[in-house]
Every structure is written in structure tokens, then in C-alpha cells.
Scaffold this motif. Structure first.
Motif, PDB file in Angstrom:
ATOM      1  N   ARG A   1       0.842  -1.185   0.000  1.00  0.00           N
ATOM      2  CA  ARG A   1       0.000   0.000   0.000  1.00  0.00           C
ATOM      3  C   ARG A   1       0.886   1.246   0.000  1.00  0.00           C
ATOM      4  NH1 ARG A   1      -4.158  -1.672   4.954  1.00  0.00           N
ATOM      5  NH2 ARG A   1      -4.755  -3.737   4.131  1.00  0.00           N
ATOM      6  N   GLU A   2       0.281   2.375  -0.290  1.00  0.00           N
ATOM      7  CA  GLU A   2       0.991   3.654  -0.218  1.00  0.00           C
ATOM      8  C   GLU A   2       0.167   4.654   0.570  1.00  0.00           C
ATOM      9  OE1 GLU A   2       2.315   5.419  -3.805  1.00  0.00           O
ATOM     10  OE2 GLU A   2       3.732   3.794  -4.296  1.00  0.00           O
ATOM     11  N   ALA A   3       0.860   5.447   1.368  1.00  0.00           N
ATOM     12  CA  ALA A   3       0.238   6.570   2.065  1.00  0.00           C
ATOM     13  C   ALA A   3       0.885   7.840   1.523  1.00  0.00           C
ATOM     14  CB  ALA A   3       0.447   6.461   3.570  1.00  0.00           C
ATOM     15  N   ARG A   4       0.092   8.715   0.981  1.00  0.00           N
ATOM     16  CA  ARG A   4       0.613   9.942   0.382  1.00  0.00           C
ATOM     17  C   ARG A   4       0.588  11.072   1.398  1.00  0.00           C
ATOM     18  NH1 ARG A   4       3.391   9.849  -4.523  1.00  0.00           N
ATOM     19  NH2 ARG A   4       2.762   7.919  -5.571  1.00  0.00           N
ATOM     20  N   ALA A   5       1.606  11.935   1.332  1.00  0.00           N
ATOM     21  CA  ALA A   5       1.730  13.035   2.281  1.00  0.00           C
ATOM     22  C   ALA A   5       1.449  14.358   1.578  1.00  0.00           C
ATOM     23  CB  ALA A   5       3.122  13.062   2.894  1.00  0.00           C
ATOM     24  N   GLY A   6       0.535  15.141   2.151  1.00  0.00           N
ATOM     25  CA  GLY A   6       0.258  16.457   1.588  1.00  0.00           C
ATOM     26  C   GLY A   6       1.363  17.441   1.887  1.00  0.00           C
ATOM     27  N   ARG A   7       1.965  17.326   3.077  1.00  0.00           N
ATOM     28  CA  ARG A   7       3.017  18.274   3.459  1.00  0.00           C
ATOM     29  C   ARG A   7       4.359  17.583   3.713  1.00  0.00           C
ATOM     30  NH1 ARG A   7      -1.172  21.059   6.794  1.00  0.00           N
ATOM     31  NH2 ARG A   7      -1.656  23.029   5.750  1.00  0.00           N
TER      32      ARG A   7
ATOM     33  N   ILE B   1      16.543  16.593   0.883  1.00  0.00           N
ATOM     34  CA  ILE B   1      15.264  15.993   0.523  1.00  0.00           C
ATOM     35  C   ILE B   1      14.138  16.821   1.147  1.00  0.00           C
ATOM     36  CG2 ILE B   1      13.757  13.974   0.697  1.00  0.00           C
ATOM     37  CD1 ILE B   1      16.039  13.438  -1.119  1.00  0.00           C
ATOM     38  N   ALA B   2      13.303  17.421   0.337  1.00  0.00           N
ATOM     39  CA  ALA B   2      12.186  18.218   0.846  1.00  0.00           C
ATOM     40  C   ALA B   2      11.075  17.296   1.346  1.00  0.00           C
ATOM     41  CB  ALA B   2      11.652  19.132  -0.249  1.00  0.00           C
ATOM     42  N   GLY B   3      10.353  17.783   2.350  1.00  0.00           N
ATOM     43  CA  GLY B   3       9.200  17.051   2.843  1.00  0.00           C
ATOM     44  C   GLY B   3       9.525  15.807   3.645  1.00  0.00           C
ATOM     45  N   LEU B   4      10.732  15.725   4.214  1.00  0.00           N
ATOM     46  CA  LEU B   4      11.131  14.530   4.966  1.00  0.00           C
ATOM     47  C   LEU B   4      11.896  14.926   6.220  1.00  0.00           C
ATOM     48  CD1 LEU B   4      11.350  11.424   5.171  1.00  0.00           C
ATOM     49  CD2 LEU B   4      13.439  11.576   3.797  1.00  0.00           C
ATOM     50  N   ARG B   5      11.427  14.445   7.347  1.00  0.00           N
ATOM     51  CA  ARG B   5      12.102  14.654   8.630  1.00  0.00           C
ATOM     52  C   ARG B   5      12.346  13.311   9.299  1.00  0.00           C
ATOM     53  NH1 ARG B   5      10.693  20.346  10.772  1.00  0.00           N
ATOM     54  NH2 ARG B   5       9.098  21.110   9.335  1.00  0.00           N
ATOM     55  N   VAL B   6      13.303  13.304  10.219  1.00  0.00           N
ATOM     56  CA  VAL B   6      13.543  12.153  11.090  1.00  0.00           C
ATOM     57  C   VAL B   6      13.414  12.641  12.521  1.00  0.00           C
ATOM     58  CG1 VAL B   6      15.159  10.362  11.824  1.00  0.00           C
ATOM     59  CG2 VAL B   6      15.092  11.061   9.424  1.00  0.00           C
ATOM     60  N   ALA B   7      12.642  11.927  13.336  1.00  0.00           N
ATOM     61  CA  ALA B   7      12.428  12.336  14.725  1.00  0.00           C
ATOM     62  C   ALA B   7      12.497  11.118  15.636  1.00  0.00           C
ATOM     63  CB  ALA B   7      11.087  13.045  14.881  1.00  0.00           C
TER      64      ALA B   7
ATOM     65  N   ASP C   1       6.224  20.398  17.425  1.00  0.00           N
ATOM     66  CA  ASP C   1       6.186  21.858  17.344  1.00  0.00           C
ATOM     67  C   ASP C   1       6.709  22.352  15.991  1.00  0.00           C
ATOM     68  OD1 ASP C   1       5.093  22.162  19.826  1.00  0.00           O
ATOM     69  OD2 ASP C   1       6.986  22.615  20.841  1.00  0.00           O
ATOM     70  N   MET C   2       7.785  21.737  15.516  1.00  0.00           N
ATOM     71  CA  MET C   2       8.363  22.150  14.235  1.00  0.00           C
ATOM     72  C   MET C   2       7.396  21.909  13.088  1.00  0.00           C
ATOM     73  SD  MET C   2      12.238  20.664  14.687  1.00  0.00           S
ATOM     74  CE  MET C   2      13.410  21.405  15.853  1.00  0.00           C
ATOM     75  N   VAL C   3       6.745  20.752  13.105  1.00  0.00           N
ATOM     76  CA  VAL C   3       5.787  20.435  12.039  1.00  0.00           C
ATOM     77  C   VAL C   3       4.603  21.400  12.076  1.00  0.00           C
ATOM     78  CG1 VAL C   3       4.150  18.695  11.220  1.00  0.00           C
ATOM     79  CG2 VAL C   3       6.465  18.013  11.900  1.00  0.00           C
ATOM     80  N   LEU C   4       4.112  21.681  13.269  1.00  0.00           N
ATOM     81  CA  LEU C   4       2.985  22.612  13.402  1.00  0.00           C
ATOM     82  C   LEU C   4       3.366  24.014  12.950  1.00  0.00           C
ATOM     83  CD1 LEU C   4       1.465  21.493  16.822  1.00  0.00           C
ATOM     84  CD2 LEU C   4       0.407  21.282  14.567  1.00  0.00           C
ATOM     85  N   ASN C   5       4.551  24.449  13.343  1.00  0.00           N
ATOM     86  CA  ASN C   5       5.001  25.783  12.945  1.00  0.00           C
ATOM     87  C   ASN C   5       5.166  25.894  11.434  1.00  0.00           C
ATOM     88  OD1 ASN C   5       5.052  26.699  15.587  1.00  0.00           O
ATOM     89  ND2 ASN C   5       7.211  26.171  15.904  1.00  0.00           N
ATOM     90  N   ALA C   6       5.628  24.811  10.812  1.00  0.00           N
ATOM     91  CA  ALA C   6       5.822  24.838   9.365  1.00  0.00           C
ATOM     92  C   ALA C   6       4.494  24.845   8.620  1.00  0.00           C
ATOM     93  CB  ALA C   6       6.642  23.619   8.936  1.00  0.00           C
ATOM     94  N   ALA C   7       3.452  24.359   9.288  1.00  0.00           N
ATOM     95  CA  ALA C   7       2.139  24.267   8.640  1.00  0.00           C
ATOM     96  C   ALA C   7       1.300  25.521   8.810  1.00  0.00           C
ATOM     97  CB  ALA C   7       1.382  23.061   9.190  1.00  0.00           C
ATOM     98  N   THR C   8       1.772  26.457   9.639  1.00  0.00           N
ATOM     99  CA  THR C   8       0.983  27.667   9.906  1.00  0.00           C
ATOM    100  C   THR C   8       1.664  28.904   9.339  1.00  0.00           C
ATOM    101  OG1 THR C   8       2.071  27.879  12.071  1.00  0.00           O
ATOM    102  CG2 THR C   8      -0.039  26.709  11.982  1.00  0.00           C
TER     103      THR C   8
END
Length: 373
Positions: free
Chosen positions: A80-86, A334-340, A366-373
Motif C-alpha cells: 500500500r501507499e500513504a501519500r503526504a500532503g506536506r 530531501i524536501a518534505g522529509l524529517r527524522v524524529a 512543534d516544528m511540524v505545526l510551525n511549518a504548517a501555519t
């Protein structure tokens, strides 16, 4: 006993000063371990914008050029694949995060090509800088009966512990594995402790089903360097997510690590043979009183020591050529990719890695939320 060898009591090693001996602080409440699943997922499982897929194996990241657009995974053999909007956040740990990056073509080009994997992005630090706490566990026989859980946690004693836990959430089943620990300096003049000791109030022995409580009454005292400089690697050996990566810790490859480990064992000995321990009729089982020189102790360490399951560093944060993520946990290039997860730690923390890993998750959120706002 610790005070008699110059180690003070410190009621809060997470406070102003870490140095000293104290009861362990742990993520336990009401006798239950407070896992991240229990504390973070359970309260929000019913959210409409959250879908938890279990029994799933992540096989690779979906890349569109230099952007990560999703994740490919399988459930019961169905891909299966899960697509990411952000963005995609990888939190697979110090072993599986670099494994996933390499399976996706991100890593050392020659290594990937040799496995038949298309190189999507060169990052030489993927899978490198593996660090872990290498811990010898000294063993001590306690002649006085009724002190350790070898006497109080076997047979009828175990039944008592189960009942005590069921009724009051107390006792052996409600505590952390090492309820006492000490943070000490290997020598004078250090700004902060560099050694850690932890007491486990029982002896265990191997069995076909794993460690079990020994009939012999005693306790285990582990002692190790907190910030080892030895570095290993973790890399895939085949282009298959079902095959575990090859792990090489390279323990004690840095000479100071060996010196500090021997020093930690000597401090453990000093505490256990201090006058205050006399009433408990303590005698050394391992490494054994006949091992007195540094070389003899180190030889025992190499045969007996093991991991404490604190692996970090294989997708380290930084701006140097071997760094994998930046200060925002974004994978370099690589855009759109983080490691946590713990893999982003450049070095080991001065203690256990559970709470720091939780903090990394909090910060990443927090970083993901800040990037989305």
C-alpha cells in the motif's frame, strides 16, 4: 556506602546538579509504565484526522525527485501507499530509520549500488555514528536473607509481590529495573559526571525462556561510561525491508572508553565493599576478587558486557558532511522529509535515552505545526 567513598546523596539528578546517588526517576505512574503509546496515542485514538495502521511493514519512502511524497508499506503481504500532503516524519529508531533511508536510495552511493538500489540522494552519514552504552554488570552475593528480590520475589514471595501489585500497585512489579543509580566523576576537576552506576536488587540467571530470578541471593550493579566516543555503523545488506540491517557497535574502539569503564567497575567495587555494607554479608561474584589489574578487569568486561539498548546517532543532526538532518530535523537535500527519534542525536545523552527521545518527539511536533501555519 556511597557517602563513605565520597559520593553524595542527590535527591534530584535532573535538577541543578546531576552528580550523586539517588532513587531513580522513571516514567511510571500508579505502578504502570507510561509509554508514549499510552500517554500520547490513547487520548487521541478517536480523532478523525488520525489513522493508526498496525501489523504494517514500511518498505520504502516514495520520492518525486528530491521531495518525499509518501510511504510505501505492506500489510499481510499487500503493498500500500500513504501519500503526504506536506511532509513525512520517520520515527523508526536508530536501527530502522537509517535502514529505511537506505532502502529508499538515500545514503552512501557505492553501498547502495552494490545492493542494486537506485541512488536517489547521496548522504554519507546515513547509518554511521552509531553509539550506545556498553555496560558490564557486576554481580554480588548477599548473605543476609530477606533483603533482595531473590528471597522476596520467588515462590511464595512472588505470589506476595503479585498480590501487592494487584491491590496497591506497589512492590517489585511496580518499580523500575534499577531503582537506585549514581552519577559520578571518574576523576577530580570534571564539570559534570562521566560515569553511571545502577543497582538492580536481584541476581538473574539464563534460562531457555530468557533471564529468570536466581536462587542465589544477591544484586546486580552495572557501571559504565555515559558519553562513550566509540562509534559503529548500521547498514542494510540486502534490498529487502524484511531482512534486519547489519549492526556493528564497535564497542571500546576508543581507548578512553575502556579506561572509563574500568574506572566505573572500580568505583562499583568501592561502594559494595564500604563498611556500611558489612551487615549484608556481601561478597563479589563477578568480575571476581581475583581480577585486580586494569587488564584483567577489561578482559572480563569484553566477555561479559552488553548493550543497555540506548542506540543513537545514525541519522545525526548537524551541518557537517556526515550530518543527515538539520536543526529542524529535515533530511539534508530531501524536501518534505524529517527524522524524529534517537537516531538524530549527534552523541549520547548523559543517562538513559527514553525521556530525551520523548522530548525529540515533542520538539518535532512543534516544528511540524510551525511549518504548517
Amino acid at each position: 556506602a556511597a557517602a563513605q567513598v565520597g559520593i553524595r546523596h542527590n535527591p534530584d539528578y535532573n535538577g541543578a546538579s546531576q552528580e550523586g546517588i539517588a532513587m531513580s526517576q522513571a516514567t511510571i505512574a500508579g505502578g504502570r509504565r507510561m509509554s508514549t503509546a499510552r500517554c500520547y496515542l490513547d487520548p487521541v485514538r478517536n480523532r478523525q484526522n488520525l489513522h493508526i495502521e498496525t501489523q504494517a511493514l514500511t518498505e520504502g519512502l516514495v520520492l518525486d525527485g528530491k521531495r518525499c511524497t509518501g510511504v510505501r508499506y505492506s500489510v499481510a503481504g499487500e503493498v500500500r501507499e500513504a501519500r503526504a500532503g506536506r511532509a513525512v516524519v520517520v520515527s523508526a529508531g536508530a536501527f530502522n530509520s537509517p535502514q529505511l533511508l537506505e532502502l529508499s536510495g538515500i545514503g552512501q552511493p557505492e553501498r547502495l549500488r552494490n545492493l542494486g538500489i537506485e541512488v536517489r540522494h547521496e548522504l554519507p552519514g546515513v547509518g554511521e555514528n552509531l553509539r550506545d552504552h556498553y555496560v558490564p554488570r557486576t554481580r554480588w552475593q548477599v548473605g543476609k536473607k530477606g533483603i533482595t528480590f531473590n528471597d522476596r520475589g520467588r515462590g511464595l514471595g512472588l505470589a506476595h509481590q503479585v498480590l501487592r501489585y494487584a491491590l496497591f500497585r506497589q512492590g517489585m512489579l511496580a518499580m523500575t529495573g534499577a531503582p537506585i543509580r549514581a552519577f559520578v566523576c571518574s576523576r577530580e576537576g570534571l564539570e559534570a559526571p562521566d560515569l553511571m552506576l545502577g543497582w538492580i536488587p536481584m541476581l538473574t540467571e539464563p534460562s531457555p525462556r530468557g533471564p529468570r530470578i536466581s536462587r542465589q541471593s544477591g544484586l546486580t550493579l552495572y557501571a559504565h561510561a555515559m558519553r562513550p566516543e566509540s562509534k559503529g555503523q548500521v547498514h542494510i545488506t540486502v534490498a529487502d525491508a524484511r531482512r534486519p540491517p547489519a549492526i556493528n557497535f564497535n564497542f571500546l574502539s576508543s581507548p578512553p572508553d575502556a579506561e572509563l569503564t574500568v574506572r566505573a567497575v572500580r568505583i562499583a567495587r568501592a561502594i559494595m565493599t564500604a563498611p556500611a555494607m558489612t551487615p549484608f554479608q556481601v561478597s563479589e561474584v563477578a568480575p571476581g576478587g581475583d581480577r585486580t589489574t586494569d587488564d584483567e578487569i577489561l578482559d572480563w568486561v569484553k566477555k561479559a558486557a552488553e548493550t543497555t539498548y540506548h542506540p543513537v546517532g545514525t541519522c545525526k543532526m548537524g551541518s557537517d558532511p556526515m550530518a543527515v538532518v538539520d536543526a529542524q530535523l529535515r533530511v539534508h537535500g530531501i524536501a518534505g522529509l524529517r527524522v524524529a527519534d534517537a537516531s538524530i542525536m549527534p552523541t549520547l545523552t548523559s543517562g538513559n535515552t527514553n525521556a530525551p527521545s520523548i522530548m525529540i518527539g515533542e520538539k518535532a511536533a512543534d516544528m511540524v505545526l510551525n511549518a504548517a501555519t
